[in-house]
Design a protein around this motif. Structure first.
Motif, PDB file in Angstrom:
ATOM      1  N   CYS A  68     -14.293  -2.932  -2.301  1.00 58.75           N
ATOM      2  CA  CYS A  68     -15.062  -3.846  -1.746  1.00 58.75           C
ATOM      3  C   CYS A  68     -15.296  -5.195  -2.599  1.00 58.75           C
ATOM      4  O   CYS A  68     -15.179  -6.369  -2.106  1.00 58.75           O
ATOM      5  CB  CYS A  68     -16.539  -3.295  -1.717  1.00 58.75           C
ATOM      6  N   ASN A 117     -20.966   3.224   2.519  1.00 57.82           N
ATOM      7  CA  ASN A 117     -20.653   2.707   4.001  1.00 57.82           C
ATOM      8  C   ASN A 117     -21.336   1.513   4.497  1.00 57.82           C
ATOM      9  O   ASN A 117     -20.765   0.420   4.922  1.00 57.82           O
ATOM     10  CB  ASN A 117     -21.101   3.786   4.904  1.00 57.82           C
ATOM     11  N   ASN A 118     -22.624   1.409   3.824  1.00 56.94           N
ATOM     12  CA  ASN A 118     -23.210   0.010   3.895  1.00 56.94           C
ATOM     13  C   ASN A 118     -22.481  -1.096   3.101  1.00 56.94           C
ATOM     14  O   ASN A 118     -22.627  -2.135   3.658  1.00 56.94           O
ATOM     15  CB  ASN A 118     -24.552   0.105   3.660  1.00 56.94           C
ATOM     16  N   ASN A 121     -19.566  -2.070   5.378  1.00 52.96           N
ATOM     17  CA  ASN A 121     -19.954  -2.713   6.272  1.00 52.96           C
ATOM     18  C   ASN A 121     -20.336  -4.218   6.073  1.00 52.96           C
ATOM     19  O   ASN A 121     -20.264  -5.164   6.775  1.00 52.96           O
ATOM     20  CB  ASN A 121     -21.092  -2.344   7.109  1.00 52.96           C
ATOM     21  N   SER A 122     -21.069  -4.407   5.075  1.00 49.19           N
ATOM     22  CA  SER A 122     -21.568  -5.875   4.475  1.00 49.19           C
ATOM     23  C   SER A 122     -20.304  -6.713   4.181  1.00 49.19           C
ATOM     24  O   SER A 122     -20.173  -7.772   4.420  1.00 49.19           O
ATOM     25  CB  SER A 122     -22.525  -5.650   3.417  1.00 49.19           C
ATOM     26  N   GLN A 124     -17.080  -6.203   5.379  1.00 48.83           N
ATOM     27  CA  GLN A 124     -16.378  -6.596   6.555  1.00 48.83           C
ATOM     28  C   GLN A 124     -17.372  -7.774   7.375  1.00 48.83           C
ATOM     29  O   GLN A 124     -16.769  -8.903   7.749  1.00 48.83           O
ATOM     30  CB  GLN A 124     -16.376  -5.318   7.646  1.00 48.83           C
ATOM     31  N   LYS A 125     -18.806  -7.718   7.382  1.00 50.44           N
ATOM     32  CA  LYS A 125     -19.532  -8.777   7.949  1.00 50.44           C
ATOM     33  C   LYS A 125     -19.261 -10.062   7.175  1.00 50.44           C
ATOM     34  O   LYS A 125     -19.290 -11.164   8.122  1.00 50.44           O
ATOM     35  CB  LYS A 125     -21.293  -8.167   7.865  1.00 50.44           C
ATOM     36  N   LEU A 139     -22.989  -7.323  12.320  1.00 48.46           N
ATOM     37  CA  LEU A 139     -21.613  -6.980  12.374  1.00 48.46           C
ATOM     38  C   LEU A 139     -21.613  -6.625  13.724  1.00 48.46           C
ATOM     39  O   LEU A 139     -20.289  -6.917  14.020  1.00 48.46           O
ATOM     40  CB  LEU A 139     -21.813  -5.813  11.416  1.00 48.46           C
ATOM     41  N   ASN A 140     -22.287  -5.935  14.597  1.00 43.20           N
ATOM     42  CA  ASN A 140     -21.992  -5.701  15.901  1.00 43.20           C
ATOM     43  C   ASN A 140     -21.493  -6.819  16.476  1.00 43.20           C
ATOM     44  O   ASN A 140     -20.491  -6.711  17.293  1.00 43.20           O
ATOM     45  CB  ASN A 140     -23.096  -4.817  16.312  1.00 43.20           C
ATOM     46  N   LEU A 143     -18.172  -7.984  15.588  1.00 45.98           N
ATOM     47  CA  LEU A 143     -16.921  -7.209  15.872  1.00 45.98           C
ATOM     48  C   LEU A 143     -16.990  -7.356  17.401  1.00 45.98           C
ATOM     49  O   LEU A 143     -15.615  -7.193  18.000  1.00 45.98           O
ATOM     50  CB  LEU A 143     -17.448  -5.801  15.793  1.00 45.98           C
ATOM     51  N   GLY A 150     -15.528  -1.399  13.616  1.00 44.33           N
ATOM     52  CA  GLY A 150     -15.939  -1.378  12.327  1.00 44.33           C
ATOM     53  C   GLY A 150     -14.979  -0.582  11.360  1.00 44.33           C
ATOM     54  O   GLY A 150     -14.139   0.351  12.249  1.00 44.33           O
ATOM     55  N   HIS A 152     -15.066   1.971   9.732  1.00 45.78           N
ATOM     56  CA  HIS A 152     -15.648   3.512   9.634  1.00 45.78           C
ATOM     57  C   HIS A 152     -14.894   4.222  10.964  1.00 45.78           C
ATOM     58  O   HIS A 152     -14.410   5.114  11.114  1.00 45.78           O
ATOM     59  CB  HIS A 152     -16.851   3.860   9.606  1.00 45.78           C
TER      60      HIS A 152
END
Length: 181
Positions: A68, A117-118, A121-122, A124-125, A139-140, A143, A150, A152
Motif C-alpha cells: 500500500c 482490507n480497509n 480499499n483506501s 485503491q480509492k 470507492l463504490n 468502481l 474492488g 478483494h
C-alpha cells in the motif's frame, strides 16, 4: 547443517549471508541465532521471501502495508502529472503502476484482517480519485465509473479461477478468456 550438506552434495554453493531465520509462533526470540558455515544468522520477527513479507505469526500485515505504501507513493506521482494526461493515459498508468502492486501473490495475502482490507480499499480509492478527478466520490462510485471490481473481489475471482483450473485441465486460451470477463 542439513541444508549446508544438501547444497554441498548437490554441487551448489550456499550463501549464508542471505540466510534468514524465523521461528513461527515464538514471541521471545531475543538473541536466538544459528551459525551456518561460520556466519551467525539472527532470528527476526519477519522475513521477506520472494517479495512477500511474512511475520512470525504467519500474518501478512507488514506485506500489505508495504504494498500500500508503494502504491500510495505512485498515486502521489500520478497526481503530480495527472493534469498533463488524457483519461486513457491516466487509466493506463493507474493499472500499470498502482493496481499492479496488488497483483503479486494475492492468493497468499488476500485473506487479511479488516484493517488491512480497509487500507487496500483506501489506496485503491485514492488512485481512482486521481484518475477520474473526482475527490469526493466513494470507492463504490469510483468502481462503477471505472467499470472494475474492488481489489478483494478481483482476488476472489483469481482464486476461483485457480481452483477451477486445478479441478479442470483446460486449455490456456479458454482460461484467459474466462479471466477477461
Amino acid at each position: 547443517k542439513n541444508a549446508a550438506k544438501w547444497f554441498q552434495n548437490n554441487s551448489m554453493v550456499a550463501n549464508p549471508a542471505k540466510f534468514q531465520l524465523l521461528f513461527i509462533g515464538l514471541n521471545n526470540i531475543n538473541n536466538i541465532s544459528m551459525t551456518i558455515e561460520g556466519k551467525k544468522v539472527l532470528a527476526s520477527n519477519s522475513v521477506k521471501l520472494l517479495g512477500v513479507i511474512i511475520d512470525k505469526n504467519l500474518k501478512f500485515d507488514k506485506h500489505i502495508k508495504d504494498i500500500c505504501n508503494k502504491a500510495r507513493s505512485k498515486c502521489f506521482a500520478l497526481s503530480r502529472i495527472r493534469n498533463f494526461l488524457t483519461l486513457e493515459k491516466a487509466i493506463l498508468l493507474y493499472n500499470a503502476f498502482i493496481l499492479s502492486n496488488f497483483s503479486y501473490c494475492p492468493l497468499i495475502w488476500m485473506f487479511c484482517s479488516k484493517s488491512e482490507n480497509n487500507l487496500i480499499n483506501s489506496t485503491q480509492k485514492k488512485g481512482l480519485r486521481i484518475v477520474y478527478k473526482e475527490p469526493d466520490k466513494t470507492l463504490n462510485q469510483l468502481l462503477k465509473i471505472d467499470g472494475s471490481p474492488g481489489i478483494h473481489l478481483r482476488n476472489l475471482r483469481f482464486l476461483m479461477i485457480e481452483v477451477f483450473k486445478g479441478l479442470n485441465k483446460l486449455n490456456p486460451q479458454f482460461m484467459w478468456n474466462l479471466f477477461q470477463v
